[in-house]
Scaffold this motif. Structure first.
Motif, PDB file in Angstrom:
ATOM      1  N   SER A 135     -20.521 -49.176  -7.632  1.00 53.47           N
ATOM      2  CA  SER A 135     -21.850 -48.580  -7.575  1.00 53.47           C
ATOM      3  C   SER A 135     -21.758 -47.104  -7.215  1.00 53.47           C
ATOM      4  CB  SER A 135     -22.709 -49.306  -6.525  1.00 53.47           C
ATOM      5  OG  SER A 135     -23.945 -48.622  -6.346  1.00 53.47           O
ATOM      6  N   THR A 136     -22.531 -46.295  -7.893  1.00 54.58           N
ATOM      7  CA  THR A 136     -22.633 -44.877  -7.544  1.00 54.58           C
ATOM      8  C   THR A 136     -23.895 -44.607  -6.736  1.00 54.58           C
ATOM      9  OG1 THR A 136     -23.763 -44.407  -9.640  1.00 54.58           O
ATOM     10  CG2 THR A 136     -21.359 -44.179  -9.615  1.00 54.58           C
ATOM     11  N   GLN A 137     -24.646 -45.654  -6.427  1.00 55.31           N
ATOM     12  CA  GLN A 137     -25.941 -45.506  -5.762  1.00 55.31           C
ATOM     13  C   GLN A 137     -25.878 -45.736  -4.259  1.00 55.31           C
ATOM     14  OE1 GLN A 137     -28.499 -44.456  -7.739  1.00 55.31           O
ATOM     15  NE2 GLN A 137     -26.930 -44.449  -9.347  1.00 55.31           N
ATOM     16  N   THR A 189     -23.167 -46.717  -0.651  1.00 56.83           N
ATOM     17  CA  THR A 189     -21.867 -46.967  -0.042  1.00 56.83           C
ATOM     18  C   THR A 189     -21.996 -48.138   0.929  1.00 56.83           C
ATOM     19  OG1 THR A 189     -22.252 -45.490   1.838  1.00 56.83           O
ATOM     20  CG2 THR A 189     -21.333 -44.504  -0.185  1.00 56.83           C
ATOM     21  N   ASP A 203     -15.576 -50.740  -1.259  1.00 64.86           N
ATOM     22  CA  ASP A 203     -16.497 -50.352  -2.329  1.00 64.86           C
ATOM     23  C   ASP A 203     -17.676 -51.317  -2.382  1.00 64.86           C
ATOM     24  OD1 ASP A 203     -15.037 -48.132  -3.586  1.00 64.86           O
ATOM     25  OD2 ASP A 203     -13.581 -49.654  -4.188  1.00 64.86           O
TER      26      ASP A 203
END
Length: 207
Positions: free
Chosen positions: A58-60, A62, A90
């Motif tokens: 996910s880049t949205q 942490t 991750d």
């Protein structure tokens, strides 16, 4: 979300169940959720299938952000207070369904009564806040990966996708789940099957 998963008494109803195996996307499978994806199947019966995509980070959000959302970490808590494995964990995009819910695949050394499902002898699934707290406090499973959301198939849907050669299947390898980075898992899964991606066509069968 353990209630989504069929319990032990239902597992023997489908001899061809792929529960506890990997689905590996064929090159012809496109789309944001499943292109070059590796899915660990947590449940597969005549009632459908449920699995987790294990190689899309996910880049949205942490892991510390997630812990703050569920009030395990305070807004001003420093992530340096987390144990080392938790600091580097991750958050993965597990699939397009119920993307606000967390699912943890983990080693069998950790179990919560009535909350942990043993998918295989080595791999379990827990979907409660308590396991997130345990990971944050350093008393969780030795090995774990976390996804938000899951992939689901209605009765017969996965079988149709297998017939149309959208997926390869292979036995799950816990080292692929817990010892590889997410970015390595697709190529590594093909290597486990002895498949060279450059030679793979959309007409390939199941491994």
């Amino acid at each position: 979300m353990i209630d989504l998963i069929k319990q032990d008494e239902d597992r023997n109803e489908m001899p061809s169940s792929l529960e506890g195996q990997f689905l590996v996307a064929m090159p012809n499978l496109k789309g944001p959720h499943f292109e070059r994806s590796v899915v660990y199947l947590c449940s597969h019966s005549q009632d459908g299938a449920m699995g987790l995509v294990v190689n899309q980070v996910s880049t949205q959000i942490t892991f510390p952000d997630l812990l703050r959302q569920v009030d395990i970490l305070g807004e001003n808590d420093d992530m340096i207070n987390l144990p080392m494995p938790a600091r580097g964990m991750d958050v993965l995009n597990g699939g397009p369904v119920d993307q606000g819910r967390g699912f943890v695949l983990h080693s069998a050394d950790y179990k919560l009564e009535s909350s942990t499902l043993a998918v295989s002898d080595e791999i379990c699934l827990t979907a409660t806040v308590e396991i997130l707290r345990a990971l944050a406090e350093g008393r969780g499973p030795k090995s774990a990966l976390l996804t938000l959301g899951y992939a689901g198939w209605s009765p017969g849907q996965l079988e149709d996708e297998l017939q149309s050669n959208s997926w390869l299947t292979c036995s799950a390898d816990s080292s692929l789940l817990f010892d590889c980075t997410p970015g390595e898992r697709y190529d590594r899964s093909l290597q486990l099957m002895g498949i060279d991606l450059s030679m793979l066509s959309s007409e390939a069968g199941h491994a």
